[in-house]
Design an enzyme around this catalytic site. Structure first.
Site, mmCIF file in Angstrom:
data_model
loop_
_atom_site.group_PDB
_atom_site.id
_atom_site.type_symbol
_atom_site.label_atom_id
_atom_site.label_comp_id
_atom_site.label_asym_id
_atom_site.label_seq_id
_atom_site.Cartn_x
_atom_site.Cartn_y
_atom_site.Cartn_z
ATOM 1 N N ASN A 96 -2.684 9.688 -28.419
ATOM 2 C CA ASN A 96 -4.322 10.912 -28.960
ATOM 3 C C ASN A 96 -4.912 10.804 -27.849
ATOM 4 O O ASN A 96 -5.696 10.979 -28.355
ATOM 5 C CB ASN A 96 -4.738 10.680 -30.269
ATOM 6 C CG ASN A 96 -5.355 9.664 -30.556
ATOM 7 O OD1 ASN A 96 -5.515 8.404 -30.100
ATOM 8 N ND2 ASN A 96 -6.387 9.849 -31.779
ATOM 9 N N ASP A 311 -7.218 -1.342 -34.361
ATOM 10 C CA ASP A 311 -7.752 0.201 -33.771
ATOM 11 C C ASP A 311 -9.068 0.542 -33.191
ATOM 12 O O ASP A 311 -9.772 1.750 -33.868
ATOM 13 C CB ASP A 311 -7.686 0.570 -35.500
ATOM 14 C CG ASP A 311 -7.259 2.284 -35.114
ATOM 15 O OD1 ASP A 311 -6.892 3.228 -34.350
ATOM 16 O OD2 ASP A 311 -7.035 3.123 -36.473
ATOM 17 N N HIS A 315 -16.120 6.249 -29.963
ATOM 18 C CA HIS A 315 -16.985 7.141 -29.576
ATOM 19 C C HIS A 315 -18.092 7.409 -29.481
ATOM 20 O O HIS A 315 -18.523 6.287 -29.647
ATOM 21 C CB HIS A 315 -16.621 8.149 -31.001
ATOM 22 C CG HIS A 315 -15.133 7.836 -31.999
ATOM 23 N ND1 HIS A 315 -14.227 9.172 -31.042
ATOM 24 C CD2 HIS A 315 -14.309 8.076 -32.601
ATOM 25 C CE1 HIS A 315 -13.321 9.384 -31.541
ATOM 26 N NE2 HIS A 315 -13.026 8.374 -32.721
HETATM 27 O O1 DOR Z 1 -10.112 6.727 -37.712
HETATM 28 C C1 DOR Z 1 -8.767 6.352 -36.652
HETATM 29 N N1 DOR Z 1 -9.102 6.941 -35.324
HETATM 30 N N2 DOR Z 1 -7.908 6.697 -36.705
HETATM 31 C C2 DOR Z 1 -6.821 7.564 -36.373
HETATM 32 O O2 DOR Z 1 -5.835 7.263 -36.880
HETATM 33 C C3 DOR Z 1 -7.628 7.995 -34.449
HETATM 34 C C4 DOR Z 1 -8.670 6.581 -34.335
HETATM 35 C C5 DOR Z 1 -9.023 8.042 -33.257
HETATM 36 O O3 DOR Z 1 -8.082 7.492 -32.166
HETATM 37 O O4 DOR Z 1 -10.312 8.071 -33.014
HETATM 38 ZN ZN ZN Z 2 -5.279 4.357 -33.403
HETATM 39 ZN ZN ZN Z 3 -4.254 5.945 -37.085
#
Ligand code: DOR
Ligand code: ZN
Ligand code: ZN
Length: 449
Positions: A96, A311, A315
């Protein structure tokens, strides 16, 4: 024979046991593991003085490295430096991005940009492309798998179209690549969100009200049903509820090739952290209540979970601090806390070391077909994670190599500091610093290509 290096006086995790041994490395491969007397001469000797634990190089199959249009959040240098500092020798990058990785061309560009910057091995996911034939092109370009975000339309397959999803899943079986699933049902989520927005609800707790447990369950059930006739390989990301795990466990009885991941966040934190830290602790799926967290631990301890993924979702602080919760970016950095958090739980008796190694190295290697990784044995890549398991230390987010220098774990006292990280026989991280050039990490290609 003179090999490149020998690691002396290691306490290494071999076949489920911690064993006193030495490790000889030649041309990026583990050449031999044995007693000191069995070691060949070496150009370089690394003495661990029987104090440090050596684990197979850890593999994080769920990392958002960003770069390209999102380099202000994280780039290949900072992201893979964070990986090295967290003891990860291989990471798999989510698609993404800006531009979204969803074609052979976008993947090729991403690999080319990453190539000279990465300090740990890096593989890339692709979103599903716009047309089915492109699935093969993307596989040939070296994707390690496909990603399906069910919570939001990101890739080229319409997430409301069951037939299109089924066809895409079928196509992945021809290229023999797994599909990582973000299981949140977008219809239900959008309905919940619309209601809350209409009622002018904008607090962090309202985000949790939108992303209910049902949102996860409905998506898990739907994709399992769609995949049933396809034999696609599914790996569920960040399952956050006991019911989610239970649904997957039930499906495993009749469908082979289904596995699931849990993140440390959903095990270590709860909605109480959302009360304490507000939007900073917002992620998708969100943190659950204490009862659910305990139930998730139970699932882990019953052996129903296959991998731990960080994960890692960096940001900027600004993006995390918007007043309106619907504008806050979900996710927190995870690469530099995952191993210490999990090893701390081993120290506390909540987990065993076997689970940490299977969930962070062996199973990730197996699921993604990385056949030369995941274990300490002769012939495997010389990727090693070297940890101080004895001395506790405090997590200091301001020292993260990631550009995202914040964390709900800031100040936590933990055990299991990665002190040296070795990638392909080269030390890439030691004494709190990245010591390797960009390009020391290699591009990992999927399907044993
Ligand atoms: O918390 C999340 N951040 N969940 C996701 O599915 C995407 C991810 C992101 O790309 O920041
Ligand atoms: Zn993720
Ligand atoms: Zn995710």
């Amino acid at each position: 024979m003179i090999v490149d290096s020998v690691i002396l006086n290691a306490k290494a995790y071999l076949k489920g046991q911690i064993t006193d041994c030495c490790i000889a490395i030649e041309e990026g491969i583990i050449h031999k593991i044995g007693k000191e007397t069995q070691m060949p001469n070496a150009d370089q000797k690394i003495n661990l003085h029987s104090r440090l634990l050596v684990l197979p190089g850890l593999i994080d199959t769920h990392v958002h490295l960003r770069d390209e249009g999102k380099a202000y959040k994280e780039d290949f240098t900072s992201g893979t430096s964070a990986a090295a500092a967290g003891g990860f020798t291989t990471v798999l990058d989510m698609p993404n991005n800006t531009p979204i990785t969803m074609s052979a061309q976008t993947l090729r560009n991403r690999i080319e940009t990453a190539q000279r910057r990465i300090v740990v091995n890096t593989g890339f996911y692709s979103e599903f492309p716009q047309t089915l034939p492109e699935i093969k092109e993307i596989a040939n370009q070296g994707a390690v798998g496909f990603k399906l975000f069910m919570g939001d339309q990101i890739g080229g397959v319409n997430i409301d179209d069951n037939t299109a999803i089924t066809e895409a899943l079928k196509a992945t079986t021809e290229v023999k690549l797994p599909v990582a699933i973000h299981a949140e049902d977008h219809t239900l989520l959008a309905t919940n969100e619309a209601k809350l927005k209409q009622a002018k609800k904008t607090a962090p707790a309202d985000y949790l009200r939108a992303h209910t447990k049902e949102v996860e369950r409905v998506a898990v059930e739907r994709i399992i049903k769609l995949s049933a006739k396809t034999e696609a390989q599914l790996h569920f990301c960040h399952i956050s509820t006991k019911e989610g795990v239970a649904t997957i466990t039930e499906a495993k009885k009749t469908q082979k090739n289904i596995t699931c991941e849990v993140t440390p966040n959903h095990l270590m934190l709860s909605n109480e952290e959302v009360e304490r830290y507000g939007a900073l602790a917002i992620m998708a799926p969100p943190l659950r209540d204490r009862l659910e967290v305990e139930a998730l631990w139970q699932s882990v301890n019953e052996g129903l979970v296959d991998t731990f993924g960080s994960d890692h979702a960096p940001h900027t602080l600004e993006e995390k601090q918007a007043n309106n919760i619907w504008e806050v970016k979900a996710g927190i950095p995870g690469l530099e806390v995952t191993l210490p958090l999990m090893l701390t739980m081993v120290k506390k008796g909540k987990l065993c070391l076997e689970q940490v190694v299977s969930h962070l190295a062996e199973n990730p290697a197996q699921i993604y077909g990385l056949t030369d990784r995941g274990y300490l044995k002769a012939g495997q890549a010389a990727d090693l994670t070297i940890v101080d398991y004895q001395n506790p230390f405090k997590i200091d987010a301001s020292k993260f190599k990631s550009k995202a220098k914040f964390s709900p774990y800031n100040g936590w006292e933990v055990n299991g500091k990665p002190v040296k990280t070795i990638v392909g026989g080269q030390i890439v991280y030691e004494e709190n610093e990245v010591v390797a050039k960009g390009g020391t990490g290699k591009i990992v290609r999927g399907g044993a290509r």
